[in-house]
Write an enzyme that holds these catalytic residues in place. Sequence first.
Site, PDB file in Angstrom:
ATOM      1  N   GLU A  91      31.049  48.154  68.268  1.00  0.00           N
ATOM      2  CA  GLU A  91      30.946  47.519  69.592  1.00  0.00           C
ATOM      3  C   GLU A  91      31.471  48.460  70.680  1.00  0.00           C
ATOM      4  O   GLU A  91      30.972  48.472  71.795  1.00  0.00           O
ATOM      5  CB  GLU A  91      31.744  46.208  69.611  1.00  0.00           C
ATOM      6  N   CYS A 115      36.355  42.289  66.108  1.00  0.00           N
ATOM      7  CA  CYS A 115      37.811  42.203  66.037  1.00  0.00           C
ATOM      8  C   CYS A 115      38.326  41.862  67.439  1.00  0.00           C
ATOM      9  O   CYS A 115      37.574  41.869  68.418  1.00  0.00           O
ATOM     10  CB  CYS A 115      38.410  43.524  65.533  1.00  0.00           C
ATOM     11  N   CYS A 118      37.705  44.681  70.162  1.00  0.00           N
ATOM     12  CA  CYS A 118      36.292  44.783  70.562  1.00  0.00           C
ATOM     13  C   CYS A 118      35.861  43.573  71.381  1.00  0.00           C
ATOM     14  O   CYS A 118      35.136  43.701  72.364  1.00  0.00           O
ATOM     15  CB  CYS A 118      35.406  44.931  69.337  1.00  0.00           C
TER      16      CYS A 118
END
Length: 172
Positions: A91, A115, A118
């Site tokens: 990302e 996560c 990101c």
Amino acid sequence: MRHQSSHSRKSWDFYFMDIAYMAATRATCPRRQVGAVLVQDRKLMGSAYNGAPAGVTDCYEGGCLLVDVYEKNAAGEIVQKQHCIRTIHAEQNLILFTDRAQRLGSTVYVTDSPCWTCANMLANSGIAEIVYHRPYEKDLEKVSRLLQEKGIGFRRLETYQPPRVHSERIGD
Ligand SMILES: [Zn+2]
Ligand SMILES: [Zn+2]
């Protein structure tokens, strides 16, 4: 030669998720292969995977760069785990390799739910929606809350089946 009938034509969601899975095959960490694509008005604006910066030793060449982390498991116990920190996440690479104008109002298709870091970056990147397939349980709850607060769509493709790809390592 048999042709698929029109009712089995692939949806846009599955089409773009397939491409995200293809991007993931380029990931440079054996522990985790994540792919992401940016889609604006049904047009592909970019694709990315997790990898070490270009020209820098990657996990296949130098092994994973592991750090100890402490996480709560489902039972609420603190457990020690190891994370590889050598790669830039898919990302993040997607943000690095696209322009803000391409991201405004766009959808990110990503093989795994992002996560925390990101998700935080995507929340500030101009995108309107995140579509994922595999849940990344560790951060899912707080990521979900963040995206809801920000008004960014967040949905899982429950019935999606990723394409079978054979992994063949090449040298670049
Ligand atoms: Zn690694
Ligand atoms: Zn991430």
